[in-house]
Scaffold this motif. Structure first.
Motif, PDB file in Angstrom:
ATOM      1  N   PRO A  47     -13.259 -12.757  -0.594  1.00 57.61           N
ATOM      2  CA  PRO A  47     -13.297 -11.350  -1.002  1.00 57.61           C
ATOM      3  C   PRO A  47     -11.908 -10.725  -0.920  1.00 57.61           C
ATOM      4  O   PRO A  47     -11.189 -10.909   0.065  1.00 57.61           O
ATOM      5  CB  PRO A  47     -14.254 -10.720   0.014  1.00 57.61           C
ATOM      6  N   ALA A  48     -11.542  -9.992  -1.978  1.00 53.52           N
ATOM      7  CA  ALA A  48     -10.212  -9.370  -2.012  1.00 53.52           C
ATOM      8  C   ALA A  48     -10.283  -8.069  -2.801  1.00 53.52           C
ATOM      9  O   ALA A  48     -10.988  -7.976  -3.812  1.00 53.52           O
ATOM     10  CB  ALA A  48      -9.193 -10.315  -2.649  1.00 53.52           C
ATOM     11  N   ILE A  49      -9.553  -7.062  -2.320  1.00 55.78           N
ATOM     12  CA  ILE A  49      -9.476  -5.772  -3.002  1.00 55.78           C
ATOM     13  C   ILE A  49      -8.034  -5.294  -2.986  1.00 55.78           C
ATOM     14  O   ILE A  49      -7.239  -5.708  -2.143  1.00 55.78           O
ATOM     15  CB  ILE A  49     -10.386  -4.704  -2.346  1.00 55.78           C
ATOM     16  N   VAL A  50      -7.693  -4.416  -3.929  1.00 55.98           N
ATOM     17  CA  VAL A  50      -6.398  -3.748  -3.958  1.00 55.98           C
ATOM     18  C   VAL A  50      -6.646  -2.278  -3.655  1.00 55.98           C
ATOM     19  O   VAL A  50      -7.483  -1.640  -4.307  1.00 55.98           O
ATOM     20  CB  VAL A  50      -5.703  -3.906  -5.328  1.00 55.98           C
ATOM     21  N   VAL A  51      -5.936  -1.747  -2.652  1.00 61.45           N
ATOM     22  CA  VAL A  51      -6.175  -0.394  -2.157  1.00 61.45           C
ATOM     23  C   VAL A  51      -4.881   0.413  -2.231  1.00 61.45           C
ATOM     24  O   VAL A  51      -3.794  -0.130  -1.988  1.00 61.45           O
ATOM     25  CB  VAL A  51      -6.683  -0.431  -0.703  1.00 61.45           C
ATOM     26  N   ASP A  52      -5.002   1.713  -2.557  1.00 62.84           N
ATOM     27  CA  ASP A  52      -3.811   2.560  -2.579  1.00 62.84           C
ATOM     28  C   ASP A  52      -3.712   3.369  -1.297  1.00 62.84           C
ATOM     29  O   ASP A  52      -4.499   3.186  -0.361  1.00 62.84           O
ATOM     30  CB  ASP A  52      -3.794   3.449  -3.832  1.00 62.84           C
ATOM     31  N   ARG A  53      -2.747   4.294  -1.240  1.00 60.49           N
ATOM     32  CA  ARG A  53      -2.479   5.040  -0.006  1.00 60.49           C
ATOM     33  C   ARG A  53      -3.625   5.947   0.396  1.00 60.49           C
ATOM     34  O   ARG A  53      -3.729   6.356   1.555  1.00 60.49           O
ATOM     35  CB  ARG A  53      -1.198   5.864  -0.163  1.00 60.49           C
ATOM     36  N   MET A  54      -4.496   6.298  -0.556  1.00 59.37           N
ATOM     37  CA  MET A  54      -5.614   7.182  -0.274  1.00 59.37           C
ATOM     38  C   MET A  54      -6.897   6.411   0.020  1.00 59.37           C
ATOM     39  O   MET A  54      -7.974   6.982   0.068  1.00 59.37           O
ATOM     40  CB  MET A  54      -5.843   8.138  -1.453  1.00 59.37           C
ATOM     41  N   SER A  55      -6.799   5.114   0.188  1.00 58.25           N
ATOM     42  CA  SER A  55      -7.917   4.196   0.400  1.00 58.25           C
ATOM     43  C   SER A  55      -8.808   4.065  -0.819  1.00 58.25           C
ATOM     44  O   SER A  55      -9.970   3.653  -0.728  1.00 58.25           O
ATOM     45  CB  SER A  55      -8.753   4.575   1.640  1.00 58.25           C
TER      46      SER A  55
ATOM     47  N   GLY B 185       8.041  -4.053  -3.463  1.00 57.87           N
ATOM     48  CA  GLY B 185       8.423  -3.188  -4.569  1.00 57.87           C
ATOM     49  C   GLY B 185       7.365  -2.178  -4.964  1.00 57.87           C
ATOM     50  O   GLY B 185       7.582  -1.375  -5.870  1.00 57.87           O
ATOM     51  N   ASP B 186       6.206  -2.200  -4.297  1.00 56.21           N
ATOM     52  CA  ASP B 186       5.140  -1.252  -4.623  1.00 56.21           C
ATOM     53  C   ASP B 186       4.451  -0.834  -3.331  1.00 56.21           C
ATOM     54  O   ASP B 186       3.349  -1.297  -3.010  1.00 56.21           O
ATOM     55  CB  ASP B 186       4.127  -1.874  -5.585  1.00 56.21           C
ATOM     56  N   PRO B 187       5.081   0.054  -2.558  1.00 57.67           N
ATOM     57  CA  PRO B 187       4.536   0.421  -1.245  1.00 57.67           C
ATOM     58  C   PRO B 187       3.232   1.193  -1.314  1.00 57.67           C
ATOM     59  O   PRO B 187       2.570   1.400  -0.298  1.00 57.67           O
ATOM     60  CB  PRO B 187       5.653   1.289  -0.649  1.00 57.67           C
ATOM     61  N   ASP B 188       2.831   1.625  -2.505  1.00 57.68           N
ATOM     62  CA  ASP B 188       1.615   2.418  -2.640  1.00 57.68           C
ATOM     63  C   ASP B 188       0.376   1.557  -2.849  1.00 57.68           C
ATOM     64  O   ASP B 188      -0.715   2.075  -3.038  1.00 57.68           O
ATOM     65  CB  ASP B 188       1.758   3.414  -3.797  1.00 57.68           C
ATOM     66  N   GLN B 189       0.535   0.242  -2.837  1.00 54.44           N
ATOM     67  CA  GLN B 189      -0.602  -0.659  -2.992  1.00 54.44           C
ATOM     68  C   GLN B 189      -0.524  -1.758  -1.939  1.00 54.44           C
ATOM     69  O   GLN B 189       0.564  -2.207  -1.585  1.00 54.44           O
ATOM     70  CB  GLN B 189      -0.605  -1.319  -4.373  1.00 54.44           C
ATOM     71  N   HIS B 190      -1.679  -2.171  -1.455  1.00 56.44           N
ATOM     72  CA  HIS B 190      -1.726  -3.363  -0.627  1.00 56.44           C
ATOM     73  C   HIS B 190      -3.031  -4.102  -0.903  1.00 56.44           C
ATOM     74  O   HIS B 190      -4.025  -3.512  -1.343  1.00 56.44           O
ATOM     75  CB  HIS B 190      -1.566  -3.051   0.862  1.00 56.44           C
TER      76      HIS B 190
ATOM     77  N   VAL C  74     -10.045   2.080  -3.939  1.00 55.46           N
ATOM     78  CA  VAL C  74     -10.084   0.673  -4.330  1.00 55.46           C
ATOM     79  C   VAL C  74      -9.761   0.603  -5.815  1.00 55.46           C
ATOM     80  O   VAL C  74     -10.530   1.067  -6.659  1.00 55.46           O
ATOM     81  CB  VAL C  74     -11.457   0.056  -4.027  1.00 55.46           C
ATOM     82  N   LEU C  75      -8.609   0.012  -6.129  1.00 55.53           N
ATOM     83  CA  LEU C  75      -8.116  -0.029  -7.507  1.00 55.53           C
ATOM     84  C   LEU C  75      -8.602  -1.261  -8.254  1.00 55.53           C
ATOM     85  O   LEU C  75      -8.734  -1.236  -9.481  1.00 55.53           O
ATOM     86  CB  LEU C  75      -6.586   0.002  -7.513  1.00 55.53           C
TER      87      LEU C  75
ATOM     88  N   ALA D 113       9.061  12.732  -3.353  1.00 60.53           N
ATOM     89  CA  ALA D 113       8.148  13.210  -4.390  1.00 60.53           C
ATOM     90  C   ALA D 113       6.906  12.320  -4.433  1.00 60.53           C
ATOM     91  O   ALA D 113       6.970  11.116  -4.168  1.00 60.53           O
ATOM     92  CB  ALA D 113       8.848  13.196  -5.743  1.00 60.53           C
ATOM     93  N   VAL D 114       5.794  12.925  -4.753  1.00 62.42           N
ATOM     94  CA  VAL D 114       4.548  12.171  -4.850  1.00 62.42           C
ATOM     95  C   VAL D 114       4.646  11.206  -6.030  1.00 62.42           C
ATOM     96  O   VAL D 114       4.932  11.626  -7.153  1.00 62.42           O
ATOM     97  CB  VAL D 114       3.353  13.122  -5.043  1.00 62.42           C
ATOM     98  N   PRO D 115       4.436   9.911  -5.798  1.00 63.60           N
ATOM     99  CA  PRO D 115       4.542   8.952  -6.902  1.00 63.60           C
ATOM    100  C   PRO D 115       3.375   9.083  -7.870  1.00 63.60           C
ATOM    101  O   PRO D 115       2.325   9.642  -7.520  1.00 63.60           O
ATOM    102  CB  PRO D 115       4.514   7.597  -6.186  1.00 63.60           C
ATOM    103  N   PRO D 116       3.537   8.588  -9.083  1.00 62.86           N
ATOM    104  CA  PRO D 116       2.420   8.623 -10.048  1.00 62.86           C
ATOM    105  C   PRO D 116       1.287   7.725  -9.583  1.00 62.86           C
ATOM    106  O   PRO D 116       1.457   6.871  -8.712  1.00 62.86           O
ATOM    107  CB  PRO D 116       3.062   8.101 -11.339  1.00 62.86           C
ATOM    108  N   LYS D 117       0.120   7.935 -10.164  1.00 66.08           N
ATOM    109  CA  LYS D 117      -1.033   7.118  -9.791  1.00 66.08           C
ATOM    110  C   LYS D 117      -0.717   5.641 -10.033  1.00 66.08           C
ATOM    111  O   LYS D 117      -0.203   5.269 -11.088  1.00 66.08           O
ATOM    112  CB  LYS D 117      -2.260   7.529 -10.603  1.00 66.08           C
ATOM    113  N   PRO D 118      -1.010   4.798  -9.056  1.00 73.72           N
ATOM    114  CA  PRO D 118      -0.669   3.386  -9.200  1.00 73.72           C
ATOM    115  C   PRO D 118      -1.570   2.672 -10.196  1.00 73.72           C
ATOM    116  O   PRO D 118      -2.737   3.028 -10.369  1.00 73.72           O
ATOM    117  CB  PRO D 118      -0.869   2.827  -7.786  1.00 73.72           C
ATOM    118  N   THR D 119      -1.013   1.684 -10.851  1.00 74.03           N
ATOM    119  CA  THR D 119      -1.783   0.809 -11.729  1.00 74.03           C
ATOM    120  C   THR D 119      -1.627  -0.620 -11.236  1.00 74.03           C
ATOM    121  O   THR D 119      -0.554  -1.004 -10.748  1.00 74.03           O
ATOM    122  CB  THR D 119      -1.309   0.907 -13.194  1.00 74.03           C
ATOM    123  N   VAL D 120      -2.672  -1.386 -11.350  1.00 76.04           N
ATOM    124  CA  VAL D 120      -2.671  -2.766 -10.874  1.00 76.04           C
ATOM    125  C   VAL D 120      -2.157  -3.684 -11.971  1.00 76.04           C
ATOM    126  O   VAL D 120      -2.673  -3.662 -13.091  1.00 76.04           O
ATOM    127  CB  VAL D 120      -4.084  -3.192 -10.430  1.00 76.04           C
ATOM    128  N   ARG D 121      -1.154  -4.464 -11.653  1.00 78.01           N
ATOM    129  CA  ARG D 121      -0.599  -5.387 -12.635  1.00 78.01           C
ATOM    130  C   ARG D 121      -1.650  -6.432 -13.037  1.00 78.01           C
ATOM    131  O   ARG D 121      -2.418  -6.898 -12.196  1.00 78.01           O
ATOM    132  CB  ARG D 121       0.632  -6.100 -12.058  1.00 78.01           C
TER     133      ARG D 121
END
Length: 277
Positions: free
Chosen positions: A117-125, A242-247, A127-128, A95-103
């Motif tokens: 420089p650092a960014i947090v990116v989700d599966r759709m590229s 624990g959060d494969p939808d963010q890197h 920038v969160l 199932a498609v996971p809910p939209k990710p939120t950054v802790r």
């Protein structure tokens, strides 16, 4: 029955790139297709021709791990391609996971990296989250229209000169979306993004059609900064446990001039708070 038409497309593109002589077969003079024939892949993978044809057509049910490994061996797949093959062979995508939120703790961590420089990116590229150094080096993420890397690379003409290795950068962005599309086949938002980019960018459409996948955890990157000149970094992609939808993507200076410019910039500026979408 497999519900992934992409499986056949992926296998066909992998088959087309392998020459018979690469796998110990005689090429012959009457070949009408590039790469291997279906019957040759079946021979190399020790499966029947009928089964392999059904596999490419998405009619082979749920193939075993042994069969997938044998086909991957026959087609000389990389580890990233093997992972992609197994994902495509699953008949029931998750199932498609809910939209990710950054802790908040993660936001605080990248904010503390004032010279990195650092960014947090989700599966759709998308920038969160990002820090001040990322805004100075990559783009102005305060503008919501610039918070998707794939759109930035393919729809912003300036990116082709800003990124010295634009082709590699662009192909990596497509590979990220390709993996996400295989993992979450029912993600309508992702499908809309891919459709938009395929229609707007011939280069994106060409890379997407190639079916190429890779999973680079680190790579060099050179930027032609408008005021600082050439900046060179090593990019690290850190998957969050624990959060494969963010890197997290970090840009580590790879040359003394790049490090010196970031140090000077930090010394003369007043870093502001990290922005999040």
């Amino acid at each position: 029955m497999s519900a992934r038409p992409e499986l056949g497309e992926f296998l066909q593109t992998r088959r087309a790139r392998v020459r018979p002589e690469d796998v110990g077969l005689r090429p012959g003079a009457d070949r009408r297709v590039a790469g291997l024939r279906r019957e040759e892949v079946a021979l190399l993978a020790s499966v029947s021709v009928d089964y392999y044809v059904r596999l490419e057509q998405g009619r082979a049910g749920n193939p075993s791990v042994a069969v997938l490994n044998a086909v991957a061996d026959a087609l000389r797949m990389s580890q990233a391609e093997r992972d992609h093959l197994r994902t495509l062979a699953c008949s029931a995508p998750p199932a498609v996971p809910p939209k990710p939120t950054v802790r908040p703790q993660l936001q605080a961590m990248i904010h503390a990296m004032r010279e990195l420089p650092a960014i947090v990116v989700d599966r759709m590229s998308n920038v969160l989250a990002w820090n001040d150094a990322a805004t100075a080096v990559i783009t102005n993420f305060e503008d919501p229209s610039r918070r998707n890397l794939a759109r930035l690379y393919f729809l912003d003409d300036d990116s082709r000169t800003y990124y010295a290795d634009w082709t590699t950068v662009a192909q990596d962005a497509v590979a990220l979306l390709r993996r996400a599309s295989a993992e979450y086949a029912d993600d309508t938002e992702l499908q809309s993004l891919v459709t938009e980019l395929r229609a707007a960018s011939p280069d994106f459409n060409r890379f997407w059609t190639s079916q190429d996948v890779q999973n680079r955890s680190h790579c060099p990157k050179t930027l032609n900064h408008p005021t600082a000149g050439e900046l060179t970094f090593t990019i690290e992609s850190l998957q969050l446990p624990g959060d494969p939808d963010q890197h997290v993507l970090t840009y580590t200076p790879a040359t003394p001039p790049t490090a010196a410019w970031l140090n000077l910039r930090t010394a003369v500026s007043n870093p502001h708070e990290t922005f999040t979408s």
